[in-house]
Design a protein around this motif. Structure first.
Motif, PDB file in Angstrom:
ATOM      1  N   ALA A  79      -3.991 -10.955   9.768  1.00  0.00           N
ATOM      2  CA  ALA A  79      -3.209 -11.304   8.575  1.00  0.00           C
ATOM      3  C   ALA A  79      -3.448 -10.285   7.474  1.00  0.00           C
ATOM      4  O   ALA A  79      -2.515  -9.877   6.767  1.00  0.00           O
ATOM      5  N   ALA A  80      -4.692  -9.836   7.323  1.00  0.00           N
ATOM      6  CA  ALA A  80      -5.002  -8.834   6.308  1.00  0.00           C
ATOM      7  C   ALA A  80      -4.265  -7.534   6.599  1.00  0.00           C
ATOM      8  O   ALA A  80      -3.745  -6.887   5.684  1.00  0.00           O
ATOM      9  N   GLY A  81      -4.201  -7.151   7.880  1.00  0.00           N
ATOM     10  CA  GLY A  81      -3.492  -5.929   8.241  1.00  0.00           C
ATOM     11  C   GLY A  81      -2.033  -5.986   7.841  1.00  0.00           C
ATOM     12  O   GLY A  81      -1.473  -5.004   7.339  1.00  0.00           O
ATOM     13  N   ALA A  82      -1.401  -7.141   8.053  1.00  0.00           N
ATOM     14  CA  ALA A  82       0.007  -7.300   7.668  1.00  0.00           C
ATOM     15  C   ALA A  82       0.169  -7.253   6.151  1.00  0.00           C
ATOM     16  O   ALA A  82       1.134  -6.660   5.636  1.00  0.00           O
ATOM     17  N   LEU A  83      -0.759  -7.863   5.428  1.00  0.00           N
ATOM     18  CA  LEU A  83      -0.697  -7.840   3.965  1.00  0.00           C
ATOM     19  C   LEU A  83      -0.870  -6.423   3.426  1.00  0.00           C
ATOM     20  O   LEU A  83      -0.184  -6.009   2.493  1.00  0.00           O
ATOM     21  N   TYR A  84      -1.794  -5.668   4.021  1.00  0.00           N
ATOM     22  CA  TYR A  84      -1.985  -4.284   3.593  1.00  0.00           C
ATOM     23  C   TYR A  84      -0.708  -3.469   3.811  1.00  0.00           C
ATOM     24  O   TYR A  84      -0.351  -2.623   2.992  1.00  0.00           O
ATOM     25  N   GLN A  85      -0.033  -3.714   4.934  1.00  0.00           N
ATOM     26  CA  GLN A  85       1.212  -2.991   5.212  1.00  0.00           C
ATOM     27  C   GLN A  85       2.271  -3.317   4.164  1.00  0.00           C
ATOM     28  O   GLN A  85       2.967  -2.427   3.657  1.00  0.00           O
ATOM     29  N   GLN A  86       2.413  -4.602   3.819  1.00  0.00           N
ATOM     30  CA  GLN A  86       3.389  -5.001   2.804  1.00  0.00           C
ATOM     31  C   GLN A  86       3.075  -4.352   1.460  1.00  0.00           C
ATOM     32  O   GLN A  86       3.973  -3.868   0.761  1.00  0.00           O
ATOM     33  N   ALA A  87       1.793  -4.351   1.105  1.00  0.00           N
ATOM     34  CA  ALA A  87       1.397  -3.739  -0.159  1.00  0.00           C
ATOM     35  C   ALA A  87       1.666  -2.239  -0.142  1.00  0.00           C
ATOM     36  O   ALA A  87       2.160  -1.668  -1.123  1.00  0.00           O
ATOM     37  N   ALA A  88       1.378  -1.595   0.987  1.00  0.00           N
ATOM     38  CA  ALA A  88       1.615  -0.158   1.117  1.00  0.00           C
ATOM     39  C   ALA A  88       3.090   0.172   0.935  1.00  0.00           C
ATOM     40  O   ALA A  88       3.445   1.181   0.315  1.00  0.00           O
ATOM     41  N   ASP A  89       3.969  -0.679   1.473  1.00  0.00           N
ATOM     42  CA  ASP A  89       5.405  -0.444   1.331  1.00  0.00           C
ATOM     43  C   ASP A  89       5.840  -0.513  -0.135  1.00  0.00           C
ATOM     44  O   ASP A  89       6.701   0.256  -0.573  1.00  0.00           O
ATOM     45  N   LEU A  90       5.242  -1.423  -0.890  1.00  0.00           N
ATOM     46  CA  LEU A  90       5.577  -1.528  -2.307  1.00  0.00           C
ATOM     47  C   LEU A  90       5.098  -0.306  -3.084  1.00  0.00           C
ATOM     48  O   LEU A  90       5.791   0.188  -3.977  1.00  0.00           O
ATOM     49  N   PHE A  91       3.930   0.204  -2.744  1.00  0.00           N
ATOM     50  CA  PHE A  91       3.449   1.418  -3.400  1.00  0.00           C
ATOM     51  C   PHE A  91       4.273   2.633  -2.982  1.00  0.00           C
ATOM     52  O   PHE A  91       4.463   3.556  -3.774  1.00  0.00           O
ATOM     53  N   ALA A  92       4.765   2.620  -1.748  1.00  0.00           N
ATOM     54  CA  ALA A  92       5.631   3.715  -1.301  1.00  0.00           C
ATOM     55  C   ALA A  92       6.900   3.750  -2.133  1.00  0.00           C
ATOM     56  O   ALA A  92       7.366   4.825  -2.543  1.00  0.00           O
ATOM     57  N   ALA A  93       7.462   2.578  -2.405  1.00  0.00           N
ATOM     58  CA  ALA A  93       8.690   2.514  -3.208  1.00  0.00           C
ATOM     59  C   ALA A  93       8.460   3.035  -4.619  1.00  0.00           C
ATOM     60  O   ALA A  93       9.378   3.549  -5.259  1.00  0.00           O
ATOM     61  N   ALA A  94       7.222   2.906  -5.096  1.00  0.00           N
ATOM     62  CA  ALA A  94       6.883   3.387  -6.443  1.00  0.00           C
ATOM     63  C   ALA A  94       6.413   4.839  -6.434  1.00  0.00           C
ATOM     64  O   ALA A  94       6.067   5.380  -7.483  1.00  0.00           O
ATOM     65  N   GLY A  95       6.387   5.466  -5.258  1.00  0.00           N
ATOM     66  CA  GLY A  95       5.973   6.858  -5.162  1.00  0.00           C
ATOM     67  C   GLY A  95       4.475   7.081  -5.275  1.00  0.00           C
ATOM     68  O   GLY A  95       4.034   8.192  -5.560  1.00  0.00           O
ATOM     69  N   MET A  96       3.690   6.036  -5.032  1.00  0.00           N
ATOM     70  CA  MET A  96       2.230   6.136  -5.165  1.00  0.00           C
ATOM     71  C   MET A  96       1.610   6.428  -3.796  1.00  0.00           C
ATOM     72  O   MET A  96       1.139   5.535  -3.088  1.00  0.00           O
ATOM     73  N   LEU A  97       1.613   7.695  -3.410  1.00  0.00           N
ATOM     74  CA  LEU A  97       1.221   8.072  -2.060  1.00  0.00           C
ATOM     75  C   LEU A  97      -0.255   7.817  -1.770  1.00  0.00           C
ATOM     76  O   LEU A  97      -0.612   7.380  -0.675  1.00  0.00           O
ATOM     77  N   SER A  98      -1.130   8.105  -2.719  1.00  0.00           N
ATOM     78  CA  SER A  98      -2.558   7.944  -2.439  1.00  0.00           C
ATOM     79  C   SER A  98      -2.921   6.477  -2.231  1.00  0.00           C
ATOM     80  O   SER A  98      -3.693   6.145  -1.322  1.00  0.00           O
ATOM     81  N   LEU A  99      -2.350   5.591  -3.050  1.00  0.00           N
ATOM     82  CA  LEU A  99      -2.613   4.163  -2.870  1.00  0.00           C
ATOM     83  C   LEU A  99      -2.004   3.662  -1.569  1.00  0.00           C
ATOM     84  O   LEU A  99      -2.603   2.851  -0.853  1.00  0.00           O
ATOM     85  N   ARG A 100      -0.828   4.156  -1.242  1.00  0.00           N
ATOM     86  CA  ARG A 100      -0.203   3.781   0.035  1.00  0.00           C
ATOM     87  C   ARG A 100      -1.092   4.211   1.197  1.00  0.00           C
ATOM     88  O   ARG A 100      -1.311   3.451   2.143  1.00  0.00           O
ATOM     89  N   THR A 101      -1.616   5.432   1.125  1.00  0.00           N
ATOM     90  CA  THR A 101      -2.489   5.945   2.183  1.00  0.00           C
ATOM     91  C   THR A 101      -3.727   5.076   2.333  1.00  0.00           C
ATOM     92  O   THR A 101      -4.109   4.684   3.443  1.00  0.00           O
ATOM     93  N   TYR A 102      -4.358   4.757   1.202  1.00  0.00           N
ATOM     94  CA  TYR A 102      -5.562   3.927   1.224  1.00  0.00           C
ATOM     95  C   TYR A 102      -5.298   2.584   1.899  1.00  0.00           C
ATOM     96  O   TYR A 102      -6.078   2.130   2.755  1.00  0.00           O
ATOM     97  N   LEU A 103      -4.186   1.953   1.549  1.00  0.00           N
ATOM     98  CA  LEU A 103      -3.884   0.626   2.094  1.00  0.00           C
ATOM     99  C   LEU A 103      -3.524   0.693   3.577  1.00  0.00           C
ATOM    100  O   LEU A 103      -3.853  -0.217   4.341  1.00  0.00           O
ATOM    101  N   LEU A 104      -2.852   1.766   3.998  1.00  0.00           N
ATOM    102  CA  LEU A 104      -2.541   1.911   5.421  1.00  0.00           C
ATOM    103  C   LEU A 104      -3.817   2.088   6.240  1.00  0.00           C
ATOM    104  O   LEU A 104      -3.923   1.561   7.357  1.00  0.00           O
ATOM    105  N   VAL A 105      -4.780   2.821   5.701  1.00  0.00           N
ATOM    106  CA  VAL A 105      -6.057   2.963   6.402  1.00  0.00           C
ATOM    107  C   VAL A 105      -6.750   1.612   6.524  1.00  0.00           C
ATOM    108  O   VAL A 105      -7.212   1.222   7.600  1.00  0.00           O
ATOM    109  N   GLN A 106      -6.803   0.873   5.410  1.00  0.00           N
ATOM    110  CA  GLN A 106      -7.439  -0.447   5.450  1.00  0.00           C
ATOM    111  C   GLN A 106      -6.723  -1.377   6.420  1.00  0.00           C
ATOM    112  O   GLN A 106      -7.356  -2.120   7.178  1.00  0.00           O
TER     113      GLN A 106
END
Length: 224
Positions: A79-106
């Motif tokens: 469940a955490a993995g799915a939540l991290y993916q959803q959060a990463a997608d939202l940061f991607a839409a905002a152009g926040m690549l480093s935060l997206r990268t961090y969340l995809l790793v987690q």
């Protein structure tokens, strides 16, 4: 934690700007999780969700989702993995690549811990590429190490993608995550036409005719 609480004026963080509260609550959640205080992590995650409500900024919702993922990552890694993916997608839409990268790793680490090796590999493969683009070298190294660990797990069995080149394998893993050719091209810094050409070769090598059958093959539910 002490710095955030002192600056924020206490546990409600009332002294912080509303725009900063979701991020601050996420940081408190992550710190509590690192300290092993699950009850506190869940409480701070609730605060992040409440703080994000009413803000018309997608990345603030991303902080709330990430906070919830931090809080449940050990009890519910899938469940955490799915939540991290959803959060990463939202940061991607905002152009926040480093935060997206961090969340995809987690997220990849959580999915791997849950035994979901193929979805984990898809997230980690994108994280490696993004880390190179935004200069997040430590995150890139962490993602590559996690991918090597997954490959070692697969080595004991049949790898459905063994006949592909490294680039074809990378594209296949991202494609089965549901992304369009244009989205894959953006993530991997290729043209959509190049992605489609790779997918055509992938289908031919694997003996499949669509992404649906590719997903089933990669996830181990279909014949080669």
């Amino acid at each position: 934690m002490a710095l955030i609480l002192d600056t924020g004026g206490g546990e409600t963080l009332a002294e912080l700007s509303p725009v900063l509260r979701p991020m601050a609550f996420e940081a408190l959640t992550a710190a509590s999780e690192r300290l092993g205080d699950v009850s506190a992590a869940l409480r701070w995650a609730d605060g992040a969700e409440q703080a994000a409500e009413g803000l018309n900024l997608g990345y603030q919702r991303g902080h709330a989702l990430a906070a919830r993922a931090h809080a449940v990552r050990h009890a519910e890694p899938a469940a955490a993995g799915a939540l991290y993916q959803q959060a990463a997608d939202l940061f991607a839409a905002a152009g926040m690549l480093s935060l997206r990268t961090y969340l995809l790793v987690q997220g990849g680490l959580c999915l791997a811990a849950a035994g979901r090796t193929n979805p984990a590999a898809r997230q980690l493969a994108v994280a490696v590429e993004l880390a190179g683009r935004c200069g997040a070298h430590r995150l890139g190294a962490q993602a590559r190490a996690a991918l090597r660990s997954l490959d070692e797990r697969r080595s004991a069995g049949v790898d459905a993608l063994a006949d592909l080149t490294p680039r074809e394998r990378e594209i296949a893993l991202v494609a089965v995550g549901g992304k369009t050719s244009r989205q894959i091209a953006y993530d991997l810094r290729l043209s959509p036409r190049t992605v489609d050409a790779h997918l055509t070769r992938i289908y031919r090598k694997l003996g499949v005719s669509s992404r649906v059958t590719l997903v089933r093959l990669v996830d181990g539910n279909g014949p080669r």
